[in-house]
Scaffold this motif. Structure first.
Motif, PDB file in Angstrom:
ATOM      1  N   ARG A  60      50.918  51.679  39.133  1.00  0.00           N
ATOM      2  CA  ARG A  60      52.376  51.736  39.212  1.00  0.00           C
ATOM      3  C   ARG A  60      52.955  50.377  38.867  1.00  0.00           C
ATOM      4  O   ARG A  60      52.323  49.348  39.122  1.00  0.00           O
ATOM      5  CB  ARG A  60      52.827  52.121  40.615  1.00  0.00           C
ATOM      6  N   GLU A  61      54.137  50.394  38.312  1.00  0.00           N
ATOM      7  CA  GLU A  61      54.819  49.156  37.945  1.00  0.00           C
ATOM      8  C   GLU A  61      54.952  48.254  39.181  1.00  0.00           C
ATOM      9  O   GLU A  61      55.391  48.681  40.236  1.00  0.00           O
ATOM     10  CB  GLU A  61      56.205  49.481  37.389  1.00  0.00           C
ATOM     11  N   GLY A  62      54.500  47.021  39.043  1.00  0.00           N
ATOM     12  CA  GLY A  62      54.617  46.048  40.121  1.00  0.00           C
ATOM     13  C   GLY A  62      53.575  46.191  41.217  1.00  0.00           C
ATOM     14  O   GLY A  62      53.686  45.553  42.256  1.00  0.00           O
ATOM     15  N   ALA A  63      52.571  47.027  41.025  1.00  0.00           N
ATOM     16  CA  ALA A  63      51.538  47.222  42.045  1.00  0.00           C
ATOM     17  C   ALA A  63      50.163  47.156  41.394  1.00  0.00           C
ATOM     18  O   ALA A  63      50.024  47.261  40.174  1.00  0.00           O
ATOM     19  CB  ALA A  63      51.713  48.571  42.743  1.00  0.00           C
ATOM     20  N   ASP A  64      49.153  46.955  42.212  1.00  0.00           N
ATOM     21  CA  ASP A  64      47.784  46.944  41.712  1.00  0.00           C
ATOM     22  C   ASP A  64      47.319  48.364  41.426  1.00  0.00           C
ATOM     23  O   ASP A  64      47.818  49.331  42.001  1.00  0.00           O
ATOM     24  CB  ASP A  64      46.839  46.316  42.749  1.00  0.00           C
ATOM     25  N   ALA A  65      46.333  48.471  40.553  1.00  0.00           N
ATOM     26  CA  ALA A  65      45.751  49.773  40.240  1.00  0.00           C
ATOM     27  C   ALA A  65      45.038  50.326  41.471  1.00  0.00           C
ATOM     28  O   ALA A  65      44.400  49.590  42.219  1.00  0.00           O
ATOM     29  CB  ALA A  65      44.779  49.650  39.076  1.00  0.00           C
ATOM     30  N   GLN A  66      45.151  51.634  41.656  1.00  0.00           N
ATOM     31  CA  GLN A  66      44.528  52.307  42.789  1.00  0.00           C
ATOM     32  C   GLN A  66      43.573  53.380  42.263  1.00  0.00           C
ATOM     33  O   GLN A  66      43.943  54.156  41.381  1.00  0.00           O
ATOM     34  CB  GLN A  66      45.584  52.980  43.671  1.00  0.00           C
ATOM     35  N   PRO A  67      42.364  53.453  42.793  1.00  0.00           N
ATOM     36  CA  PRO A  67      41.449  54.524  42.373  1.00  0.00           C
ATOM     37  C   PRO A  67      41.900  55.859  42.960  1.00  0.00           C
ATOM     38  O   PRO A  67      42.340  55.929  44.102  1.00  0.00           O
ATOM     39  CB  PRO A  67      40.102  54.094  42.943  1.00  0.00           C
ATOM     40  N   LEU A  68      41.786  56.903  42.167  1.00  0.00           N
ATOM     41  CA  LEU A  68      42.119  58.244  42.632  1.00  0.00           C
ATOM     42  C   LEU A  68      40.877  59.071  42.921  1.00  0.00           C
ATOM     43  O   LEU A  68      40.974  60.130  43.537  1.00  0.00           O
ATOM     44  CB  LEU A  68      42.971  58.973  41.591  1.00  0.00           C
ATOM     45  N   THR A  69      39.725  58.600  42.457  1.00  0.00           N
ATOM     46  CA  THR A  69      38.477  59.320  42.691  1.00  0.00           C
ATOM     47  C   THR A  69      37.481  58.413  43.396  1.00  0.00           C
ATOM     48  O   THR A  69      37.585  57.192  43.331  1.00  0.00           O
ATOM     49  CB  THR A  69      37.871  59.831  41.366  1.00  0.00           C
ATOM     50  N   SER A  70      36.538  59.026  44.027  1.00  0.00           N
ATOM     51  CA  SER A  70      35.506  58.324  44.780  1.00  0.00           C
ATOM     52  C   SER A  70      34.506  57.658  43.840  1.00  0.00           C
ATOM     53  O   SER A  70      34.324  58.094  42.696  1.00  0.00           O
ATOM     54  CB  SER A  70      34.787  59.329  45.675  1.00  0.00           C
ATOM     55  N   GLU A  71      33.838  56.636  44.339  1.00  0.00           N
ATOM     56  CA  GLU A  71      32.775  55.998  43.561  1.00  0.00           C
ATOM     57  C   GLU A  71      31.519  56.864  43.505  1.00  0.00           C
ATOM     58  O   GLU A  71      30.610  56.582  42.740  1.00  0.00           O
ATOM     59  CB  GLU A  71      32.437  54.628  44.148  1.00  0.00           C
ATOM     60  N   LYS A  72      31.477  57.917  44.302  1.00  0.00           N
ATOM     61  CA  LYS A  72      30.326  58.817  44.304  1.00  0.00           C
ATOM     62  C   LYS A  72      30.335  59.751  43.095  1.00  0.00           C
ATOM     63  O   LYS A  72      29.330  60.370  42.791  1.00  0.00           O
ATOM     64  CB  LYS A  72      30.297  59.647  45.587  1.00  0.00           C
TER      65      LYS A  72
END
Length: 160
Positions: free
Chosen positions: A105-117
């Motif tokens: 999102r604009e002005g925010a850090d990237a966020q993962p939407l899926t698990s590392e598994k």
């Protein structure tokens, strides 16, 4: 009359006990295997469903799609869903980073939407007139071939 067991009786009882114990152990190992496969299937389906639903929700609230500057396989939207304080709209990008679906999102850090598994092996966006068709393929990360589960989901959503 003698009390006790003969040697033959002890051998027969021991053999019966060994067979019953072996059957119970084999059944338990089968149940554990079934549980693991079910857990991996559920992880793949949940991650695919969650990532796809998040993308579709953002598309429904988007006013436009813009061309990404850095990543060819990326969905970039101008949306009014969760804008920063004092703003009416914000910009949202969906992309893959080492097999993980991310949202930025604009002005925010990237966020993962899926698990590392799990690993996203394919993510495609097809732009139609006022809608986006999304295809996502998710695979469970496992060195054992028998546990590598994969699912592909497709859906489309129209811009508001």
């Amino acid at each position: 009359m003698k009390n006790g067991f003969t040697f033959i009786e002890v051998l027969v009882y021991s053999a019966i006990l060994a067979v019953v114990t072996g059957a119970i152990v084999a059944a338990m190992l089968g149940l554990i295997e079934f549980y693991n496969i079910s857990r991996f299937n559920r992880a793949v389906l949940n991650n695919a469903h969650s990532g796809l639903n998040t993308i579709l929700l953002e598309v429904k609230h988007a006013s436009s799609i813009y061309t990404p500057t850095s990543n060819v396989n990326q969905l970039s939207l101008e949306t009014n869903l969760n804008p920063p304080s004092g703003e009416i709209n914000t910009y949202v990008d969906f992309y893959l980073d080492n097999g993980i679906l991310c949202v930025k999102r604009e002005g925010a850090d990237a966020q993962p939407l899926t698990s590392e598994k799990v690993e996203i092996t394919a993510l495609t966006f097809n732009y139609l007139i006022d809608s986006v068709k999304t295809d996502i393929t998710v695979r469970y990360r496992s060195p054992k071939v028998k546990y590598q589960r994969e699912i592909t989901l497709s859906s489309s959503s129209s811009l508001r």
